[in-house]
Design a protein around this motif. Structure first.
Motif, mmCIF file in Angstrom:
data_model
loop_
_atom_site.group_PDB
_atom_site.id
_atom_site.type_symbol
_atom_site.label_atom_id
_atom_site.label_comp_id
_atom_site.label_asym_id
_atom_site.label_seq_id
_atom_site.Cartn_x
_atom_site.Cartn_y
_atom_site.Cartn_z
ATOM 1 N N LEU A 45 -7.627 -11.679 -0.690
ATOM 2 C CA LEU A 45 -6.761 -11.082 -1.709
ATOM 3 C C LEU A 45 -5.906 -12.135 -2.411
ATOM 4 O O LEU A 45 -5.795 -12.135 -3.637
ATOM 5 C CB LEU A 45 -5.856 -10.017 -1.075
ATOM 6 N N CYS A 46 -5.323 -13.073 -1.630
ATOM 7 C CA CYS A 46 -4.427 -14.054 -2.249
ATOM 8 C C CYS A 46 -5.207 -15.172 -2.933
ATOM 9 O O CYS A 46 -4.606 -16.106 -3.467
ATOM 10 C CB CYS A 46 -3.431 -14.609 -1.243
ATOM 11 N N GLY A 47 -6.551 -15.043 -2.984
ATOM 12 C CA GLY A 47 -7.358 -15.931 -3.809
ATOM 13 C C GLY A 47 -7.344 -15.490 -5.265
ATOM 14 O O GLY A 47 -8.097 -16.025 -6.087
ATOM 15 N N ALA A 48 -6.472 -14.557 -5.604
ATOM 16 C CA ALA A 48 -6.407 -13.990 -6.953
ATOM 17 C C ALA A 48 -6.293 -15.035 -8.063
ATOM 18 O O ALA A 48 -6.939 -14.890 -9.098
ATOM 19 C CB ALA A 48 -5.252 -12.986 -7.040
ATOM 20 N N PRO A 49 -5.491 -16.105 -7.911
ATOM 21 C CA PRO A 49 -5.411 -17.082 -9.006
ATOM 22 C C PRO A 49 -6.755 -17.699 -9.382
ATOM 23 O O PRO A 49 -7.047 -17.881 -10.571
ATOM 24 C CB PRO A 49 -4.442 -18.136 -8.467
ATOM 25 N N VAL A 50 -7.581 -18.015 -8.402
ATOM 26 C CA VAL A 50 -8.896 -18.579 -8.697
ATOM 27 C C VAL A 50 -9.766 -17.530 -9.383
ATOM 28 O O VAL A 50 -10.465 -17.820 -10.366
ATOM 29 C CB VAL A 50 -9.586 -19.104 -7.422
ATOM 30 N N HIS A 51 -9.738 -16.300 -8.869
ATOM 31 C CA HIS A 51 -10.537 -15.221 -9.460
ATOM 32 C C HIS A 51 -10.113 -14.966 -10.909
ATOM 33 O O HIS A 51 -10.956 -14.778 -11.795
ATOM 34 C CB HIS A 51 -10.383 -13.948 -8.621
ATOM 35 N N VAL A 52 -8.813 -14.959 -11.140
ATOM 36 C CA VAL A 52 -8.295 -14.739 -12.496
ATOM 37 C C VAL A 52 -8.700 -15.888 -13.418
ATOM 38 O O VAL A 52 -9.137 -15.677 -14.553
ATOM 39 C CB VAL A 52 -6.756 -14.585 -12.471
ATOM 40 N N GLN A 271 -10.031 -8.271 -9.505
ATOM 41 C CA GLN A 271 -10.699 -8.622 -8.250
ATOM 42 C C GLN A 271 -11.673 -7.539 -7.799
ATOM 43 O O GLN A 271 -12.796 -7.833 -7.374
ATOM 44 C CB GLN A 271 -9.662 -8.869 -7.152
ATOM 45 N N ILE A 272 -11.232 -6.294 -7.882
ATOM 46 C CA ILE A 272 -12.073 -5.183 -7.447
ATOM 47 C C ILE A 272 -13.278 -5.012 -8.374
ATOM 48 O O ILE A 272 -14.414 -4.850 -7.909
ATOM 49 C CB ILE A 272 -11.245 -3.874 -7.370
ATOM 50 N N GLU A 273 -13.051 -5.049 -9.673
ATOM 51 C CA GLU A 273 -14.135 -4.830 -10.637
ATOM 52 C C GLU A 273 -15.200 -5.923 -10.599
ATOM 53 O O GLU A 273 -16.358 -5.687 -10.935
ATOM 54 C CB GLU A 273 -13.549 -4.721 -12.052
ATOM 55 N N ASN A 275 -15.985 -7.559 -7.776
ATOM 56 C CA ASN A 275 -16.458 -7.642 -6.383
ATOM 57 C C ASN A 275 -15.955 -8.881 -5.643
ATOM 58 O O ASN A 275 -16.622 -9.386 -4.734
ATOM 59 C CB ASN A 275 -17.990 -7.601 -6.338
ATOM 60 N N PHE A 276 -14.775 -9.363 -6.031
ATOM 61 C CA PHE A 276 -14.165 -10.460 -5.287
ATOM 62 C C PHE A 276 -13.485 -9.933 -4.019
ATOM 63 O O PHE A 276 -13.505 -10.572 -2.981
ATOM 64 C CB PHE A 276 -13.126 -11.185 -6.146
ATOM 65 N N VAL A 277 -12.863 -8.765 -4.161
ATOM 66 C CA VAL A 277 -12.127 -8.149 -3.050
ATOM 67 C C VAL A 277 -12.362 -6.642 -3.099
ATOM 68 O O VAL A 277 -12.284 -6.038 -4.167
ATOM 69 C CB VAL A 277 -10.610 -8.425 -3.156
ATOM 70 N N ALA A 278 -12.651 -6.063 -1.950
ATOM 71 C CA ALA A 278 -12.804 -4.606 -1.870
ATOM 72 C C ALA A 278 -11.432 -3.974 -1.626
ATOM 73 O O ALA A 278 -10.443 -4.664 -1.419
ATOM 74 C CB ALA A 278 -13.767 -4.251 -0.742
ATOM 75 N N GLY A 279 -11.396 -2.652 -1.649
ATOM 76 C CA GLY A 279 -10.160 -1.975 -1.291
ATOM 77 C C GLY A 279 -9.632 -1.061 -2.372
ATOM 78 O O GLY A 279 -10.223 -0.899 -3.437
ATOM 79 N N ASP A 280 -8.483 -0.486 -2.077
ATOM 80 C CA ASP A 280 -7.821 0.459 -2.957
ATOM 81 C C ASP A 280 -6.937 -0.296 -3.946
ATOM 82 O O ASP A 280 -6.201 -1.212 -3.564
ATOM 83 C CB ASP A 280 -6.975 1.418 -2.114
ATOM 84 N N LEU A 281 -6.995 0.064 -5.210
ATOM 85 C CA LEU A 281 -6.247 -0.651 -6.239
ATOM 86 C C LEU A 281 -4.751 -0.617 -5.970
ATOM 87 O O LEU A 281 -4.071 -1.647 -6.073
ATOM 88 C CB LEU A 281 -6.555 -0.054 -7.620
ATOM 89 N N ASP A 282 -4.223 0.546 -5.633
ATOM 90 C CA ASP A 282 -2.779 0.644 -5.391
ATOM 91 C C ASP A 282 -2.353 -0.231 -4.220
ATOM 92 O O ASP A 282 -1.329 -0.925 -4.288
ATOM 93 C CB ASP A 282 -2.377 2.100 -5.124
ATOM 94 N N PHE A 283 -3.148 -0.198 -3.145
ATOM 95 C CA PHE A 283 -2.831 -0.995 -1.955
ATOM 96 C C PHE A 283 -2.873 -2.480 -2.282
ATOM 97 O O PHE A 283 -1.943 -3.237 -1.966
ATOM 98 C CB PHE A 283 -3.829 -0.669 -0.838
ATOM 99 N N ASN A 284 -3.949 -2.938 -2.927
ATOM 100 C CA ASN A 284 -4.102 -4.358 -3.239
ATOM 101 C C ASN A 284 -3.031 -4.844 -4.212
ATOM 102 O O ASN A 284 -2.470 -5.934 -4.054
ATOM 103 C CB ASN A 284 -5.488 -4.625 -3.824
ATOM 104 N N ALA A 285 -2.751 -4.014 -5.211
ATOM 105 C CA ALA A 285 -1.737 -4.398 -6.194
ATOM 106 C C ALA A 285 -0.361 -4.523 -5.555
ATOM 107 O O ALA A 285 0.411 -5.437 -5.887
ATOM 108 C CB ALA A 285 -1.694 -3.372 -7.326
ATOM 109 N N ALA A 286 -0.058 -3.617 -4.629
ATOM 110 C CA ALA A 286 1.237 -3.665 -3.935
ATOM 111 C C ALA A 286 1.374 -4.942 -3.110
ATOM 112 O O ALA A 286 2.453 -5.554 -3.065
ATOM 113 C CB ALA A 286 1.402 -2.438 -3.052
ATOM 114 N N LEU A 287 0.284 -5.361 -2.462
ATOM 115 C CA LEU A 287 0.337 -6.592 -1.666
ATOM 116 C C LEU A 287 0.511 -7.817 -2.564
ATOM 117 O O LEU A 287 1.288 -8.725 -2.244
ATOM 118 C CB LEU A 287 -0.934 -6.738 -0.822
ATOM 119 N N LEU A 288 -0.218 -7.860 -3.674
ATOM 120 C CA LEU A 288 -0.057 -8.989 -4.590
ATOM 121 C C LEU A 288 1.357 -9.030 -5.154
ATOM 122 O O LEU A 288 1.947 -10.109 -5.324
ATOM 123 C CB LEU A 288 -1.076 -8.909 -5.730
ATOM 124 N N ASP A 289 1.908 -7.878 -5.441
ATOM 125 C CA ASP A 289 3.263 -7.796 -5.977
ATOM 126 C C ASP A 289 4.289 -8.276 -4.958
ATOM 127 O O ASP A 289 5.337 -8.838 -5.321
ATOM 128 C CB ASP A 289 3.563 -6.358 -6.393
#
Length: 360
Positions: A45-52, A271-273, A275-289
């Motif tokens: 999940l915290c690999g978001a900067p590379v994915h972005v 990330q979800i769209e 296929n970098f990270v699976a999971g629930d959008l609300d859950f993942n977004a809350a963790l990134l936030d």
């Protein structure tokens, strides 16, 4: 007439040979386009900067501006480790948990970090019935971790040293036991270990599934809340042979980090769209936030130096290692790279941040 045709044919052939020779000569003078190979992982999940940076074109934009391009190299769980891929020359730049590589750098892993990227993401838990309420209660305990050189071990060693709990070879008062990340929660729930250290999203999922007690969170702990857990690196070969490419990749990841800080939900959706990270959008977004994705070169170096100094005291790094040389080689400043960036949501633009950052 026949002679005239023959002469014309010979002239055409000669011209053709000359053009071909010219083209070959010109091709020989035109250097191949430089390529920077960047590592990425899925399920992180915290690999978001590379994915972005991959999907919004930040890598492409920064590298195209200097006539270069990006290639992406995936680190697959169960395959070659990131350190092995770096050592074999398959990766030029990337991002990850910096403390995991501290010993490897001392032993010759040819990378230098160039920017801190985000804070937090490592948490420690005990069972509700354990009587363990904080890190101060871990003396004599068994602690499950994703790997014995993992940053979760390095962080906890440093915290326990502050609390007067022995973590050195001649005074070791805790035992670290390695498990696959997916097995850590089961090991704790079954009583195989007394506590675990894990990285999000595994950490928070375990907390919610089993009702574990959180005993340490690097995102909010006084010791770690102004220190990075993940940083961006470049290989020594890239810096030596292609410093412009090294700087371009660093800027791209720093910008992407600033984007995640400002737009955590958009980053989680990307990330979800893809296929970098699976999971629930609300859950993942809350963790990134919840995590701090404000990038900084100056605070990154401060983090690197503080960890190296304390881990040398703990015996993780050798006493014979010249710490100043280690830090100067392990964390570098690249020309053309600001201290950090912020992202303006209203204008969709990136703003350079300069100066020395000491905290958030």
């Amino acid at each position: 007439m026949k002679r005239s045709v023959l002469i014309s044919g010979i002239a055409v052939m000669a011209l053709s040979v000359m053009i071909t020779a010219c083209n070959k000569k010109q091709s020989a003078k035109t250097p191949a386009q430089k390529v920077v190979r960047i590592n990425f992982q899925t399920g992180i999940l915290c690999g978001a900067p590379v994915h972005v940076a991959m999907k919004t074109g930040l890598f492409d934009e920064e590298l195209a501006a200097i006539g270069q391009k990006a290639e992406y190299v995936q680190v697959v769980e169960g395959g070659a480790t990131l350190a092995e891929m770096i050592a074999s020359g398959k990766v030029d730049a990337g991002y990850g948990l910096y403390a995991t590589q501290l010993q490897a750098i001392e032993n010759g892993l040819p990378i230098s970090y160039a920017s801190g990227i985000h804070v937090g993401c490592t948490k420690y838990y005990a069972r509700q019935d354990s009587g363990i309420y904080s890190a101060a209660d871990l003396r004599g305990k068994k602690i499950g971790v994703p790997g014995l050189a993992d940053s979760s071990v390095m962080n906890l060693r440093r915290k326990l040293m502050d609390l007067g709990i022995g973590v050195t070879a001649d005074n070791n008062e805790v035992e670290f036991i390695a498990y696959a990340s997916s097995d850590l929660a089961i090991a704790l729930n079954n009583g195989a270990v007394d506590a675990i250290g894990a990285h999000d999203p595994v950490a928070t999922k375990a907390e919610l599934a089993y009702g574990f007690r959180k005993i340490l969170d690097t995102g909010i702990d006084e010791k770690f809340r102004n220190e990075y857990c993940c940083m961006q690196f470049v290989t020594h070969k890239l810096v030596k042979e292609n410093p412009e490419g090294a700087a371009a990749v660093t800027r791209a990841i720093m910008k992407a980090s600033a984007f995640v800080e400002a737009e955590p939900r958009a980053a989680a959706k990307l990330q979800i769209e893809n296929n970098f990270v699976a999971g629930d959008l609300d859950f993942n977004a809350a963790l990134l936030d919840e995590l701090n994705f404000i990038p900084s070169r100056s605070l990154g170096k401060k983090t690197f130096e503080a960890a190296a100094r304390q881990l040398q005291d703990a015996g993780v790094l050798k006493k014979s290692t010249d710490l100043k040389e280690y830090v100067d080689n392990g964390f570098i400043e690249l020309p053309g790279v600001p201290d950090g960036y912020t992202y303006d949501k209203e204008t969709g633009s990136y703003i350079e941040i300069n100066g020395i950052r000491t905290g958030f």
